[in-house]
Every structure is written in structure tokens, then in C-alpha cells.
Design a protein around this motif. Sequence first.
Motif, PDB file in Angstrom:
ATOM      1  N   UNK A   9      28.871  79.946  61.372  1.00 24.95           N
ATOM      2  CA  UNK A   9      28.088  78.869  61.975  1.00 24.95           C
ATOM      3  C   UNK A   9      28.712  77.545  61.559  1.00 24.95           C
ATOM      4  N   UNK A  10      28.653  76.552  62.447  1.00 24.45           N
ATOM      5  CA  UNK A  10      29.224  75.247  62.118  1.00 24.45           C
ATOM      6  C   UNK A  10      28.162  74.380  61.451  1.00 24.45           C
ATOM      7  N   UNK A  23      35.395  61.427  54.622  1.00 21.61           N
ATOM      8  CA  UNK A  23      35.715  61.856  55.980  1.00 21.61           C
ATOM      9  C   UNK A  23      34.638  62.821  56.441  1.00 21.61           C
ATOM     10  N   UNK A  24      34.075  62.567  57.601  1.00 20.26           N
ATOM     11  CA  UNK A  24      33.098  63.479  58.158  1.00 20.26           C
ATOM     12  C   UNK A  24      33.838  64.664  58.755  1.00 20.26           C
ATOM     13  N   UNK A  25      33.327  65.858  58.526  1.00 25.48           N
ATOM     14  CA  UNK A  25      33.984  67.075  58.978  1.00 25.48           C
ATOM     15  C   UNK A  25      32.921  68.093  59.360  1.00 25.48           C
ATOM     16  N   UNK A  26      33.372  69.211  59.910  1.00 24.24           N
ATOM     17  CA  UNK A  26      32.471  70.296  60.294  1.00 24.24           C
ATOM     18  C   UNK A  26      32.986  71.585  59.674  1.00 24.24           C
ATOM     19  N   UNK A  27      32.150  72.247  58.872  1.00 28.46           N
ATOM     20  CA  UNK A  27      32.512  73.525  58.262  1.00 28.46           C
ATOM     21  C   UNK A  27      32.497  74.580  59.364  1.00 28.46           C
ATOM     22  N   UNK A  28      33.594  75.326  59.485  1.00 34.64           N
ATOM     23  CA  UNK A  28      33.659  76.390  60.490  1.00 34.64           C
ATOM     24  C   UNK A  28      33.606  77.775  59.866  1.00 34.64           C
ATOM     25  N   UNK A  29      34.004  77.893  58.587  1.00 38.03           N
ATOM     26  CA  UNK A  29      33.911  79.167  57.866  1.00 38.03           C
ATOM     27  C   UNK A  29      33.599  78.867  56.405  1.00 38.03           C
ATOM     28  N   UNK A  30      32.731  79.690  55.824  1.00 36.27           N
ATOM     29  CA  UNK A  30      32.319  79.476  54.439  1.00 36.27           C
ATOM     30  C   UNK A  30      32.267  80.811  53.725  1.00 36.27           C
ATOM     31  N   UNK A  38      36.945  71.551  60.099  1.00 33.82           N
ATOM     32  CA  UNK A  38      37.646  70.699  61.055  1.00 33.82           C
ATOM     33  C   UNK A  38      37.420  69.259  60.650  1.00 33.82           C
ATOM     34  N   UNK A  39      38.513  68.524  60.456  1.00 42.57           N
ATOM     35  CA  UNK A  39      38.438  67.136  59.995  1.00 42.57           C
ATOM     36  C   UNK A  39      38.860  66.182  61.103  1.00 42.57           C
ATOM     37  N   UNK A  40      38.476  64.927  60.945  1.00 42.98           N
ATOM     38  CA  UNK A  40      38.855  63.887  61.901  1.00 42.98           C
ATOM     39  C   UNK A  40      40.166  63.223  61.504  1.00 42.98           C
ATOM     40  N   UNK A  41      40.547  63.360  60.231  1.00 41.70           N
ATOM     41  CA  UNK A  41      41.777  62.728  59.740  1.00 41.70           C
ATOM     42  C   UNK A  41      42.474  63.676  58.771  1.00 41.70           C
ATOM     43  N   UNK A  51      30.844  67.981  50.145  1.00 40.88           N
ATOM     44  CA  UNK A  51      29.400  67.769  50.085  1.00 40.88           C
ATOM     45  C   UNK A  51      28.812  68.242  51.407  1.00 40.88           C
ATOM     46  N   UNK A  52      27.965  69.296  51.359  1.00 43.41           N
ATOM     47  CA  UNK A  52      27.348  69.799  52.584  1.00 43.41           C
ATOM     48  C   UNK A  52      25.995  70.421  52.274  1.00 43.41           C
TER      49      UNK A  52
END
Length: 105
Positions: A9-10, A23-30, A38-41, A51-52
Motif C-alpha cells: 500500500x502507498x 523531501x516529500x515521498x510516497x512509501x511503495x514497499x515496507x 518514490x521521491x520528488x528529488x 518519518x511516516x
Amino acid sequence: MHQTDCMNDMMPMTAVDSSGHPDQAVVTRLGLRGMEFEAQAMPSGRFAWLDFHLPENGHRVKALGEITCVLCSNSLIRVFIDFKHVFPADRIAMSGFLQSHAVAA
């Protein structure tokens, strides 16, 4: 990361690398030993503070991770992390979260 430890789950997260810039990012696998996001930079340096919040219980997880691989394709930046330090209470919450997903799968 073992496949049995992973959830797909993202979830949003913040990564702070050696530059000190969040940097804001989205966890794709944990998993218990690491994650993919997935990162923006492009991250700078070898380590990042992560931090999530776990989606089901909202528990905030803070961890230190080592960047082991970065893949870039078009505008997508995928970052692979091995955890170097996870606070004990966060590890317990993450373990419970992953176990509940393993039972549901």
C-alpha cells in the motif's frame, strides 16, 4: 527485504537526507529491514531520516535508513533503503502492522 515482510500500500512520508532539506515521498514497499519509496528529488548522501505514519493506527515511525539504490526513469525516482536504526516502540508498531497485512493477504 523479504517478500513476506512487505506491504504494497502507498503511504506518504518525509525523508531528510544529508542536505537537511525535507523531501516529500510516497512509501511503495515496507518491511522490517527496509523500504522503497518514490521521491520528488534525488537524495544526497548515504543516509536519511525517515518519518511516516502507519495507515491503520496512525503510529508515527521515525527511522534512520541507508540509501542502497536509486533508480531514475523519466520523472520517477525510486529509492531503496535499509533501516540502520528504528526506535523500539516504532519497530513493535511496524511489526504489528506488517503482521496484520500478512494475515489479510
